[in-house]
Design a protein around this motif. Structure first.
Motif, PDB file in Angstrom:
ATOM      1  N   THR A 126      13.764  28.338   4.480  1.00 41.03           N
ATOM      2  CA  THR A 126      14.366  27.450   5.479  1.00 41.03           C
ATOM      3  C   THR A 126      14.551  26.079   4.858  1.00 41.03           C
ATOM      4  O   THR A 126      13.584  25.458   4.404  1.00 41.03           O
ATOM      5  CB  THR A 126      13.486  27.317   6.729  1.00 41.03           C
ATOM      6  OG1 THR A 126      13.293  28.599   7.321  1.00 41.03           O
ATOM      7  CG2 THR A 126      14.132  26.389   7.758  1.00 41.03           C
ATOM      8  N   ILE A 127      15.774  25.623   4.819  1.00 40.51           N
ATOM      9  CA  ILE A 127      16.069  24.295   4.293  1.00 40.51           C
ATOM     10  C   ILE A 127      16.095  23.316   5.463  1.00 40.51           C
ATOM     11  O   ILE A 127      16.860  23.499   6.416  1.00 40.51           O
ATOM     12  CB  ILE A 127      17.412  24.291   3.549  1.00 40.51           C
ATOM     13  CG1 ILE A 127      17.285  25.130   2.278  1.00 40.51           C
ATOM     14  CG2 ILE A 127      17.840  22.872   3.204  1.00 40.51           C
ATOM     15  CD1 ILE A 127      18.572  25.379   1.575  1.00 40.51           C
ATOM     16  N   LEU A 128      15.236  22.325   5.398  1.00 38.89           N
ATOM     17  CA  LEU A 128      15.149  21.295   6.433  1.00 38.89           C
ATOM     18  C   LEU A 128      15.592  19.978   5.820  1.00 38.89           C
ATOM     19  O   LEU A 128      15.006  19.517   4.831  1.00 38.89           O
ATOM     20  CB  LEU A 128      13.702  21.188   6.940  1.00 38.89           C
ATOM     21  CG  LEU A 128      13.397  20.057   7.932  1.00 38.89           C
ATOM     22  CD1 LEU A 128      14.216  20.206   9.205  1.00 38.89           C
ATOM     23  CD2 LEU A 128      11.900  20.022   8.243  1.00 38.89           C
ATOM     24  N   THR A 129      16.631  19.380   6.378  1.00 37.18           N
ATOM     25  CA  THR A 129      17.172  18.170   5.765  1.00 37.18           C
ATOM     26  C   THR A 129      17.704  17.222   6.831  1.00 37.18           C
ATOM     27  O   THR A 129      18.021  17.630   7.950  1.00 37.18           O
ATOM     28  CB  THR A 129      18.284  18.534   4.756  1.00 37.18           C
ATOM     29  OG1 THR A 129      18.584  17.411   3.948  1.00 37.18           O
ATOM     30  CG2 THR A 129      19.553  19.004   5.462  1.00 37.18           C
ATOM     31  N   ALA A 130      17.779  15.959   6.472  1.00 33.57           N
ATOM     32  CA  ALA A 130      18.378  14.946   7.332  1.00 33.57           C
ATOM     33  C   ALA A 130      19.647  14.450   6.658  1.00 33.57           C
ATOM     34  O   ALA A 130      19.757  14.462   5.434  1.00 33.57           O
ATOM     35  CB  ALA A 130      17.412  13.782   7.531  1.00 33.57           C
ATOM     36  N   THR A 131      20.605  14.007   7.461  1.00 28.60           N
ATOM     37  CA  THR A 131      21.848  13.505   6.879  1.00 28.60           C
ATOM     38  C   THR A 131      22.254  12.196   7.536  1.00 28.60           C
ATOM     39  O   THR A 131      22.127  12.034   8.756  1.00 28.60           O
ATOM     40  CB  THR A 131      22.994  14.527   6.994  1.00 28.60           C
ATOM     41  OG1 THR A 131      24.154  14.002   6.340  1.00 28.60           O
ATOM     42  CG2 THR A 131      23.337  14.860   8.439  1.00 28.60           C
ATOM     43  N   SER A 132      22.736  11.274   6.709  1.00 28.85           N
ATOM     44  CA  SER A 132      23.315  10.037   7.228  1.00 28.85           C
ATOM     45  C   SER A 132      24.835  10.143   7.222  1.00 28.85           C
ATOM     46  O   SER A 132      25.532   9.157   7.452  1.00 28.85           O
ATOM     47  CB  SER A 132      22.862   8.845   6.384  1.00 28.85           C
ATOM     48  OG  SER A 132      23.206   9.030   5.027  1.00 28.85           O
ATOM     49  N   GLY A 133      25.333  11.348   6.948  1.00 29.85           N
ATOM     50  CA  GLY A 133      26.781  11.538   6.989  1.00 29.85           C
ATOM     51  C   GLY A 133      27.263  12.732   6.211  1.00 29.85           C
ATOM     52  O   GLY A 133      27.643  13.758   6.784  1.00 29.85           O
ATOM     53  N   ASP A 134      27.244  12.659   4.872  1.00 25.38           N
ATOM     54  CA  ASP A 134      27.916  13.659   4.060  1.00 25.38           C
ATOM     55  C   ASP A 134      27.012  14.781   3.549  1.00 25.38           C
ATOM     56  O   ASP A 134      27.491  15.870   3.235  1.00 25.38           O
ATOM     57  CB  ASP A 134      28.607  12.989   2.871  1.00 25.38           C
ATOM     58  CG  ASP A 134      29.757  12.095   3.312  1.00 25.38           C
ATOM     59  OD1 ASP A 134      30.463  12.496   4.251  1.00 25.38           O
ATOM     60  OD2 ASP A 134      29.933  11.017   2.738  1.00 25.38           O
ATOM     61  N   THR A 135      25.703  14.536   3.465  1.00 23.64           N
ATOM     62  CA  THR A 135      24.801  15.592   2.993  1.00 23.64           C
ATOM     63  C   THR A 135      24.890  16.824   3.887  1.00 23.64           C
ATOM     64  O   THR A 135      24.914  17.960   3.405  1.00 23.64           O
ATOM     65  CB  THR A 135      23.339  15.089   2.960  1.00 23.64           C
ATOM     66  OG1 THR A 135      23.205  14.138   1.920  1.00 23.64           O
ATOM     67  CG2 THR A 135      22.362  16.223   2.697  1.00 23.64           C
ATOM     68  N   GLY A 136      24.928  16.611   5.195  1.00 24.73           N
ATOM     69  CA  GLY A 136      24.940  17.726   6.137  1.00 24.73           C
ATOM     70  C   GLY A 136      26.051  18.716   5.857  1.00 24.73           C
ATOM     71  O   GLY A 136      25.823  19.927   5.779  1.00 24.73           O
ATOM     72  N   ALA A 137      27.260  18.208   5.696  1.00 22.52           N
ATOM     73  CA  ALA A 137      28.398  19.095   5.474  1.00 22.52           C
ATOM     74  C   ALA A 137      28.295  19.798   4.131  1.00 22.52           C
ATOM     75  O   ALA A 137      28.539  21.012   4.028  1.00 22.52           O
ATOM     76  CB  ALA A 137      29.698  18.301   5.560  1.00 22.52           C
ATOM     77  N   ALA A 138      27.929  19.057   3.080  1.00 23.48           N
ATOM     78  CA  ALA A 138      27.860  19.652   1.749  1.00 23.48           C
ATOM     79  C   ALA A 138      26.824  20.762   1.699  1.00 23.48           C
ATOM     80  O   ALA A 138      27.074  21.848   1.157  1.00 23.48           O
ATOM     81  CB  ALA A 138      27.538  18.573   0.715  1.00 23.48           C
ATOM     82  N   VAL A 139      25.657  20.511   2.267  1.00 21.40           N
ATOM     83  CA  VAL A 139      24.589  21.515   2.265  1.00 21.40           C
ATOM     84  C   VAL A 139      24.968  22.697   3.145  1.00 21.40           C
ATOM     85  O   VAL A 139      24.787  23.860   2.775  1.00 21.40           O
ATOM     86  CB  VAL A 139      23.265  20.878   2.720  1.00 21.40           C
ATOM     87  CG1 VAL A 139      22.202  21.942   2.967  1.00 21.40           C
ATOM     88  CG2 VAL A 139      22.786  19.883   1.680  1.00 21.40           C
TER      89      VAL A 139
END
Length: 427
Positions: A126-139
């Protein structure tokens, strides 16, 4: 490759372990024990992007992975270009938005996906991550539909552009998104709490895809070599690179590139009004303020996770403080920089304009200035059209995403609420 935890140097791990672990004990980030220069830089800079990136990553990772395996991973990840565009005189823009989600995070996200596919041995992750904008889409796009991998993305509600949001909140399947009532720093704090929760970490086999993950960081090293390679041969030893900086992973990668031999003369890490680092450089006092919202929302970060890595390289003298600049650019300056670039025939969104503005402050006439374009202008359609008085053409990837419904679930900035949701859904 051996890496140590910057908060607990007794924790030393391999590259594979660092990728699979993400964050070390006490929320420490991993950093290489050694960074040695590459041989024959001139020949390296004559290679094509994929071949050179394979050489760079093989050098960094060492004999832990065979060159053939690294080559396959690079070929699967770097399927799009990173062109260096001449803007004016000694000014160039490195465009990093030609990937599937139109942002620089595609390089790191896709290479990390290749790594986990290679290392996971079909075990559930399970990958758990936060995004301030662009990380979310790329991941999200890098891992979408991958077997045995769930992705959980937290983002600050109402504080990223609709285009950024729709690129990851519309996917569904193994991509789970939460709209958090708070700032990016609140989202990041919740992610960190997750990695301190032994039960959650064990049950869900947690990993992180933020730039704290070493695989993403090393992937980003490669496009700095590509930038310098595209300069005229006689100018390749004169690069001054300016990076729009929020979580400081991108400029950290540039510094690593320099430490392994890339001839970078100067580095500028330019922020928006969230100016923790520029104030630290001036005073040597670490005093984060409350995060402020801005036009350049992907940089709305007051406690950058990657700063310990950058400071380690600076404090050790491996990269000189004298060659490292960090300025803050406010909203009015950002808009003016966008208009100035437009007058030179280059259309930029706010993050790119900030990198340009920061570069101007310190660029010497004998140096070749390179500022990074980290996102396509259409990802910030509303602000770009208003500031530049233009109508943007919308890339198909964005128009398709914008037409779909958002599947994100609302959540308070409350770790216990996140914990319960994840255990119910994935545990």
């Amino acid at each position: 490759m051996r890496l140590y935890n910057l908060k607990d140097d007794s924790q030393v791990v391999s590259f594979v372990e660092a990728v699979k672990t993400g964050l070390g004990r006490n929320q420490g980030v991993f950093f290489p024990q050694q960074l040695t220069p590459l041989d024959n830089m001139d020949a390296l800079l004559e290679m094509d992007f994929v071949s050179r990136s394979t050489q760079v990553l093989t050098h960094l990772i060492g004999d832990e992975l065979s060159p053939n395996v690294v080559a396959e991973m690079v070929q699967g990840a770097f399927t799009f270009p990173a062109p260096l565009v001449h803007v004016a005189d000694n000014l160039h823009c490195l465009e990093l938005f030609h990937g599937p989600t139109l942002a620089f995070k595609d390089f790191g996200g896709r290479f990390m996906a290749q790594c986990l596919a290679q290392f996971s041995n079909s075990e559930k992750v399970t990958i758990l991550t936060a995004t301030s904008g662009d990380t979310g889409a790329a991941v999200a796009h890098a891992f979408y539909g991958k077997e045995n991998i769930d992705v959980v993305i937290l983002y600050p509600e109402g504080k990223i552009s609709e285009a950024q949001q729709k690129l990851f909140t519309t996917l569904g399947n193994n991509i789970h998104c939460y709209s958090v009532k708070g700032s990016f720093d609140d989202c990041q704090a919740m992610v960190k709490q997750g990695f301190l929760d032994d039960e959650l970490k064990t049950r869900l086999r947690l990993n992180s895809a933020n730039s704290i993950n070493i695989s993403r960081l090393l992937a980003q090293v490669c496009y700095y070599f590509e930038a310098v390679a595209q300069l005229p041969k006689a100018q390749r030893d004169k690069a001054h690179i300016s990076v729009p900086s929020g979580n400081f992973g991108n400029v950290c990668a540039a510094m690593i590139a320099s430490l392994i031999g890339l001839p970078i003369q100067k580095l500028s890490a330019t922020t928006n009004q969230n100016d923790t680092v520029p104030r630290f450089i001036a005073s040597k006092q670490w005093q984060p303020h409350e995060t402020q919202e801005s036009l350049s929302n992907a940089m709305d970060v007051s406690r950058p996770n990657n700063w310990p890595r950058v400071q380690t390289m600076l404090d050790s003298g491996r990269f000189s403080y004298d060659d490292f600049f960090s300025h803050a650019v406010d909203e009015e300056q950002t808009a003016l920089a966008m208009r100035e670039l437009q007058s030179m025939g280059y259309q930029a969104e706010p993050h790119t304009a900030i990198a340009y503005e920061g570069l101007k402050a310190d660029l010497a006439p004998e140096h070749q200035g390179i500022f990074l374009a980290t996102a396509h202008p259409a990802k910030f359609q509303a602000s770009v059209e208003k500031i530049l008085n233009v109508e943007l053409a919308m890339p198909k990837a964005l128009s398709d995403a914008l037409a779909k419904p958002c599947l994100a679930e609302p959540m308070s900035a409350d770790y216990q609420q996140l914990r319960q949701a994840l255990l119910a859904k994935l545990g």
